[in-house]
Design an enzyme around this catalytic site. Structure first.
Site, PDB file in Angstrom:
ATOM      1  N   ARG A  83      39.600  44.627  43.720  1.00  0.00           N
ATOM      2  CA  ARG A  83      40.291  43.534  43.030  1.00  0.00           C
ATOM      3  C   ARG A  83      41.041  44.041  41.804  1.00  0.00           C
ATOM      4  O   ARG A  83      42.143  43.560  41.487  1.00  0.00           O
ATOM      5  CB  ARG A  83      39.303  42.434  42.642  1.00  0.00           C
ATOM      6  CG  ARG A  83      39.982  41.171  42.125  1.00  0.00           C
ATOM      7  CD  ARG A  83      38.991  40.036  41.944  1.00  0.00           C
ATOM      8  NE  ARG A  83      37.987  40.339  40.930  1.00  0.00           N
ATOM      9  CZ  ARG A  83      37.028  39.485  40.557  1.00  0.00           C
ATOM     10  NH1 ARG A  83      36.933  38.298  41.134  1.00  0.00           N
ATOM     11  NH2 ARG A  83      36.147  39.827  39.634  1.00  0.00           N
TER      12      ARG A  83
ATOM     13  N   LYS B  94      43.529  39.018  37.621  1.00  0.00           N
ATOM     14  CA  LYS B  94      42.503  38.996  36.568  1.00  0.00           C
ATOM     15  C   LYS B  94      43.032  39.820  35.395  1.00  0.00           C
ATOM     16  O   LYS B  94      42.679  40.993  35.208  1.00  0.00           O
ATOM     17  CB  LYS B  94      41.184  39.551  37.098  1.00  0.00           C
ATOM     18  CG  LYS B  94      39.965  39.160  36.274  1.00  0.00           C
ATOM     19  CD  LYS B  94      38.689  39.505  37.007  1.00  0.00           C
ATOM     20  CE  LYS B  94      37.458  39.194  36.174  1.00  0.00           C
ATOM     21  NZ  LYS B  94      37.283  37.763  35.901  1.00  0.00           N
TER      22      LYS B  94
ATOM     23  N   GLU C 206      38.968  25.657  39.139  1.00  0.00           N
ATOM     24  CA  GLU C 206      37.763  26.422  38.849  1.00  0.00           C
ATOM     25  C   GLU C 206      37.311  26.056  37.445  1.00  0.00           C
ATOM     26  O   GLU C 206      37.901  25.181  36.794  1.00  0.00           O
ATOM     27  CB  GLU C 206      38.043  27.922  38.943  1.00  0.00           C
ATOM     28  CG  GLU C 206      39.085  28.425  37.951  1.00  0.00           C
ATOM     29  CD  GLU C 206      39.269  29.942  38.005  1.00  0.00           C
ATOM     30  OE1 GLU C 206      38.668  30.583  38.881  1.00  0.00           O
ATOM     31  OE2 GLU C 206      39.993  30.460  37.144  1.00  0.00           O
TER      32      GLU C 206
END
Length: 328
Positions: A88, A187, A220
């Site tokens: 990721r 991220k 989220e």
């Protein structure tokens, strides 16, 4: 996510739920000097004492939030889902055209070595790749050498009673970033969107908050993915709604399906959350934590539900028995 270290024991908490405490252990304990010898932080191929670990004030990670990061957990001398986290990290870096100076396997090895340097057995690893030092201008092409930083420490995000009794959360006005603006799948070091939502949660007297997307669907929470249980089925917002590609989220889905639980990823509204039978959050730092009240509405019975408890138990067992070994 911020890191917080505990300094007080929880005598009434079951052993399986107790956090790592910074209390000096008995003489002869194999990791007795882990904390007290001083933290060793990896920066661009070298290890520095905590007081000497510094980056340039011209680093674009500091000036503009230009970089990516991962939060990773170690349990029982193993780093859990390390490959997935490094995958990721590289995906996020590719999305912002940031060249990671280490290869995938080398990055994994450096994470493990940083854990060894700090004698980590159970802990939290923060891995960052910044654009590097440049000029005060915005142009990333002025940053010639990206930096890699690895910190291995301990973490406790929420009070322990929340894990036992559940927590209350609220929906906040700050919406999740648009995919066309700053894709939530990245991220990045620019976490201001999440920070602003966290401030709203704190102002409401809560530790966590639900973020909706521009269409009004649940995306989220500020640092966690969200799940609900309805009619013995498990539901979580789709990634297209603005949810992070959560590593723990994926583990939860795998565990649930292995138990024969149907898992769906539909668009969810606040109405769906209010009328859920159970609700819990998932995240690397938070692990799995039950939610028993949302925007003043009691969820289910007002106590952590049976599927939530079952998944928590299975997650704890999994983290204790799998992962990349730190020590040979």
């Amino acid at each position: 996510m911020e890191m917080a270290t505990l300094h007080a024991p929880y005598p009434n908490t079951p052993p399986s739920l107790r956090p790592i405490l910074l209390l000096r252990p008995a003489a002869g304990f194999p990791y007795s000097d882990a904390v007290f010898a001083g933290m060793k932080i990896y920066i661009d191929g070298k290890y520095y004492d905590e007081e000497q670990a510094k980056i340039s004030v011209f680093d674009h990670g500091l000036l503009y939030g230009d970089g990516v990061f991962e939060g990773i957990r170690a349990y029982n001398s193993r780093v859990f889902r390390l490959k997935e986290h490094i995958d990721r990290l590289f995906y996020s870096a590719k999305a912002i055209l940031l060249q990671v100076p280490l290869g995938h396997r080398e990055m994994m090895q450096q994470v493990l070595e940083t854990c060894r340097q700090n004698k980590i057995r159970d802990g939290y690893i923060r891995l960052l790749v910044t654009r590097g030092a440049g000029t005060l201008g915005l142009n990333p092409n002025r940053c010639k050498n990206p930096s890699v930083i690895i910190i291995a420490d301990t973490i406790q995000l929420y009070p322990m009673e929340f894990y036992e009794n559940g927590m209350e959360i609220v929906t906040v006005a700050t919406t999740r970033n648009l995919h066309s603006a700053l894709n939530p799948a990245i991220k990045s070091l620019n976490y201001l969107n999440n920070v602003l939502a966290k401030i709203e949660a704190n102002n409401a007297g809560c530790e966590e908050a639900i973020m909706l997307n521009a269409e009004g669907f649940v995306a989220e929470c500020t640092g966690d993915n969200l799940f609900i249980v309805k009619a013995r089925q498990l539901f979580t917002p789709p990634l297209s709604a603005g949810a992070l590609y959560g590593i723990t989220r994926s583990v939860v889905i795998e565990m649930a399906r292995a138990q024969g639980v149907q898992v769906g990823e539909p668009n969810l509204t606040r109405y769906d959350l209010f009328n859920a039978d159970e609700c819990f959050l998932s995240g690397t730092g938070a692990e799995l934590i039950p939610v028993v009240k949302i925007d003043g509405r009691v969820v289910g019975t007002g106590k952590p539900g049976p599927l939530t408890r079952k998944l928590v138990q299975k997650y704890r067992a999994l983290t204790k028995s799998s992962g990349e070994p730190i020590y040979d």
